[in-house]
Design a protein around this motif. Structure first.
Motif, PDB file in Angstrom:
ATOM      1  N   ILE A 181       0.587  -0.746  -0.158  1.00 40.70           N
ATOM      2  CA  ILE A 181       0.314   0.401   0.316  1.00 40.70           C
ATOM      3  C   ILE A 181       0.841   1.491  -0.134  1.00 40.70           C
ATOM      4  O   ILE A 181       0.335   2.134  -0.678  1.00 40.70           O
ATOM      5  CB  ILE A 181      -0.772  -0.008   1.621  1.00 40.70           C
ATOM      6  CG1 ILE A 181      -1.543  -1.139   1.265  1.00 40.70           C
ATOM      7  CG2 ILE A 181      -1.998   1.740   1.603  1.00 40.70           C
ATOM      8  CD1 ILE A 181      -2.610  -1.056   2.635  1.00 40.70           C
ATOM      9  N   LEU A 182       2.058   1.065   0.906  1.00 39.41           N
ATOM     10  CA  LEU A 182       3.091   2.428   0.420  1.00 39.41           C
ATOM     11  C   LEU A 182       3.517   2.257  -0.659  1.00 39.41           C
ATOM     12  O   LEU A 182       3.616   3.460  -1.292  1.00 39.41           O
ATOM     13  CB  LEU A 182       4.011   1.899   2.347  1.00 39.41           C
ATOM     14  CG  LEU A 182       3.673   2.314   3.493  1.00 39.41           C
ATOM     15  CD1 LEU A 182       4.946   2.023   4.141  1.00 39.41           C
ATOM     16  CD2 LEU A 182       2.840   3.718   3.342  1.00 39.41           C
ATOM     17  N   ILE A 183       3.910   1.388  -1.173  1.00 37.87           N
ATOM     18  CA  ILE A 183       4.874   1.799  -2.028  1.00 37.87           C
ATOM     19  C   ILE A 183       3.760   2.211  -3.473  1.00 37.87           C
ATOM     20  O   ILE A 183       4.321   3.526  -4.099  1.00 37.87           O
ATOM     21  CB  ILE A 183       5.155   0.297  -2.625  1.00 37.87           C
ATOM     22  CG1 ILE A 183       5.984  -0.319  -1.779  1.00 37.87           C
ATOM     23  CG2 ILE A 183       5.505   0.234  -4.626  1.00 37.87           C
ATOM     24  CD1 ILE A 183       6.197  -1.488  -2.493  1.00 37.87           C
ATOM     25  N   ILE A 184       2.176   2.262  -3.429  1.00 37.06           N
ATOM     26  CA  ILE A 184       1.273   2.291  -4.192  1.00 37.06           C
ATOM     27  C   ILE A 184       1.144   3.732  -4.399  1.00 37.06           C
ATOM     28  O   ILE A 184       0.883   4.834  -4.912  1.00 37.06           O
ATOM     29  CB  ILE A 184      -0.036   1.540  -4.368  1.00 37.06           C
ATOM     30  CG1 ILE A 184       0.102  -0.033  -4.653  1.00 37.06           C
ATOM     31  CG2 ILE A 184      -1.253   1.760  -4.971  1.00 37.06           C
ATOM     32  CD1 ILE A 184      -1.081  -0.681  -3.934  1.00 37.06           C
ATOM     33  N   LEU A 185       0.930   3.883  -3.126  1.00 35.77           N
ATOM     34  CA  LEU A 185       0.345   5.850  -2.425  1.00 35.77           C
ATOM     35  C   LEU A 185       1.902   6.457  -1.988  1.00 35.77           C
ATOM     36  O   LEU A 185       1.230   7.567  -2.299  1.00 35.77           O
ATOM     37  CB  LEU A 185      -0.191   5.427  -0.748  1.00 35.77           C
ATOM     38  CG  LEU A 185      -1.539   4.645  -1.453  1.00 35.77           C
ATOM     39  CD1 LEU A 185      -2.241   4.932   0.287  1.00 35.77           C
ATOM     40  CD2 LEU A 185      -2.754   5.619  -2.258  1.00 35.77           C
ATOM     41  N   ALA A 186       2.614   6.209  -3.268  1.00 33.95           N
ATOM     42  CA  ALA A 186       4.635   6.986  -2.282  1.00 33.95           C
ATOM     43  C   ALA A 186       3.931   8.027  -3.687  1.00 33.95           C
ATOM     44  O   ALA A 186       4.604   8.976  -2.299  1.00 33.95           O
ATOM     45  CB  ALA A 186       5.065   5.700  -2.860  1.00 33.95           C
ATOM     46  N   GLN A 198       1.893   9.546  -4.044  1.00 31.11           N
ATOM     47  CA  GLN A 198       0.114  10.964  -3.433  1.00 31.11           C
ATOM     48  C   GLN A 198       1.286  11.545  -2.191  1.00 31.11           C
ATOM     49  O   GLN A 198       0.130  11.714  -1.460  1.00 31.11           O
ATOM     50  CB  GLN A 198      -0.656  10.231  -3.403  1.00 31.11           C
ATOM     51  CG  GLN A 198      -1.364   9.714  -4.821  1.00 31.11           C
ATOM     52  CD  GLN A 198      -2.403   8.578  -4.800  1.00 31.11           C
ATOM     53  OE1 GLN A 198      -3.609   9.324  -3.918  1.00 31.11           O
ATOM     54  NE2 GLN A 198      -2.572   7.979  -6.033  1.00 31.11           N
ATOM     55  N   LEU A 199       1.761  10.193  -1.262  1.00 31.67           N
ATOM     56  CA  LEU A 199       1.667  10.634   0.536  1.00 31.67           C
ATOM     57  C   LEU A 199       1.853  12.251   0.321  1.00 31.67           C
ATOM     58  O   LEU A 199       1.548  12.297   1.570  1.00 31.67           O
ATOM     59  CB  LEU A 199       3.578   9.576   0.336  1.00 31.67           C
ATOM     60  CG  LEU A 199       2.494   8.019   0.623  1.00 31.67           C
ATOM     61  CD1 LEU A 199       3.341   7.269   1.582  1.00 31.67           C
ATOM     62  CD2 LEU A 199       0.956   8.272   1.623  1.00 31.67           C
ATOM     63  N   PRO A 200       3.179  13.120  -0.520  1.00 32.40           N
ATOM     64  CA  PRO A 200       3.340  14.166   0.196  1.00 32.40           C
ATOM     65  C   PRO A 200       2.435  15.012   0.188  1.00 32.40           C
ATOM     66  O   PRO A 200       2.170  15.939   0.868  1.00 32.40           O
ATOM     67  CB  PRO A 200       4.459  14.652  -1.315  1.00 32.40           C
ATOM     68  CG  PRO A 200       5.145  12.981  -1.352  1.00 32.40           C
ATOM     69  CD  PRO A 200       4.041  12.240  -1.468  1.00 32.40           C
ATOM     70  N   GLU A 243      -2.035  17.765   2.930  1.00 30.57           N
ATOM     71  CA  GLU A 243      -2.733  18.550   3.300  1.00 30.57           C
ATOM     72  C   GLU A 243      -3.587  17.704   4.726  1.00 30.57           C
ATOM     73  O   GLU A 243      -4.235  18.401   5.585  1.00 30.57           O
ATOM     74  CB  GLU A 243      -3.922  17.678   2.878  1.00 30.57           C
ATOM     75  CG  GLU A 243      -5.405  17.787   2.854  1.00 30.57           C
ATOM     76  CD  GLU A 243      -6.483  17.490   2.011  1.00 30.57           C
ATOM     77  OE1 GLU A 243      -7.578  16.940   1.549  1.00 30.57           O
ATOM     78  OE2 GLU A 243      -6.004  16.834   0.361  1.00 30.57           O
ATOM     79  N   SER A 244      -3.192  17.001   5.778  1.00 31.08           N
ATOM     80  CA  SER A 244      -3.836  16.202   6.709  1.00 31.08           C
ATOM     81  C   SER A 244      -2.589  16.051   8.082  1.00 31.08           C
ATOM     82  O   SER A 244      -2.472  14.408   7.895  1.00 31.08           O
ATOM     83  CB  SER A 244      -4.935  15.507   6.855  1.00 31.08           C
ATOM     84  OG  SER A 244      -5.413  15.083   8.479  1.00 31.08           O
TER      85      SER A 244
END
Length: 307
Positions: free
Chosen positions: A250-255, A257-259, A264-265
């Motif tokens: 999940i972290l790799i997929i969302l990497a 978009q994480l910044p 944002e929150s």
């Protein structure tokens, strides 16, 4: 069969020197009888067999303390040999590193007072192999975990001590194991092929149906020769790797978009990560008591007998 042998005869029969036989006696590995008239040692056929077993295990470089547990029946021969194999494998790796260091130092041309000791030590640590050490330690922790506890699902609900005993007997019969119940209760004590266990009944939900699950744990657990901190980390990873792997995916997929999500929150992002990690911890805890090592390795004897 001769009834007794002198220490010289025991030496000839076993190939163990008289001095070592006396040493093993002092270490309480063997306790020969003494003649009533002259107090000479008298070795029986059983003593000769024990001495031969000691010699065999010492040829494996097994520590005397380990041999003592085998002779007393606290640990099975297979378990002791498995531990010794792990020790020897670790020693083999260390010897390999030492040989490579000898080759490097043999080619060293600098005088002793100018030797770059730090560089050689650094290379030795690298040759030791950080990943290899962790892999070896993980194998030891994994094997110990599978020997120390297992779970099985009985056919009945197990609501009283008698049903608990019946469930244990049914399991032992199915796995071709010798069961001796030493304490009948909802937390029974028993042995399987001479190994002491305790058990407890838990309930797990399977297809939303409460199902009894029996968690069995060794009274004398096998402790792998791994530093305590590393052992705890590896044990946690061993029981929760599917959840951790999913988390990493999940972290790799969302990497990418994480910044943006963090900007944002930040608090909400931390809360999500904390919740996921808690969920992984809960799953690891549940795995220990409900799914990890289901039926254990206890069926190995049955499989062997069929071949």
């Amino acid at each position: 069969m001769k009834e007794s042998y002198s220490i010289k005869q025991a030496e000839q029969l076993t190939g163990i020197s008289s001095e070592n036989i006396r040493f093993y006696e002092k270490q309480k590995l063997i306790q020969p009888a003494r003649s009533w008239n002259n107090r000479y040692r008298q070795y029986t056929d059983a003593d000769i067999h024990t001495l031969k077993v000691i010699r065999l295990l010492r040829m494996l470089d097994m520590p005397l303390e380990e041999i003592r547990t085998v002779l007393s029946g606290e640990v099975s021969l297979a378990q002791a040999v498995s531990r010794q194999q792990e020790r020897l494998e670790q020693q083999t790796k260390q010897i390999g590193v030492a040989i490579q260091m000898c080759i490097q130092l043999e080619a060293e041309t600098s005088p002793l007072d100018q030797l770059d000791v730090d560089a050689h030590l650094s290379r030795a640590n690298q040759m030791g192999g950080f990943s290899a050490r962790w892999l070896s330690d993980w194998k030891a922790v994994y094997n110990a975990a599978h020997e120390n506890s297992f779970v099985f699902y009985p056919d009945d609900a197990v609501t009283n001590p008698a049903e608990f005993s019946a469930a244990l007997r049914a399991y032992a019969k199915a796995e071709h194991l010798e069961l001796v119940i030493t304490k009948e209760s909802m937390y029974p004590h028993f042995t399987l092929d001479g190994v002491r266990y305790t058990a407890q009944r838990n309930y797990s939900s399977i297809s939303r149906v409460p199902t009894a699950c029996i968690y069995c744990e060794r009274v004398d657990p096998i402790v792998p020769n791994v530093p305590t901190g590393r052992r705890r980390v590896l044990d946690f990873l061993n029981r929760s790797w599917p959840q951790l792997l999913l988390f990493l995916l999940i972290l790799i997929i969302l990497a990418p978009q994480l910044p943006g999500i963090w900007a944002e929150s930040p608090l909400g992002t931390l809360l999500i990560f904390f919740t996921v990690l808690c969920r992984i911890g809960v799953s690891a805890f549940r795995n220990r008591f409900f799914t990890y090592n289901e039926n254990g390795k206890r069926g190995s004897k049955k499989d062997d007998s069929e071949h």
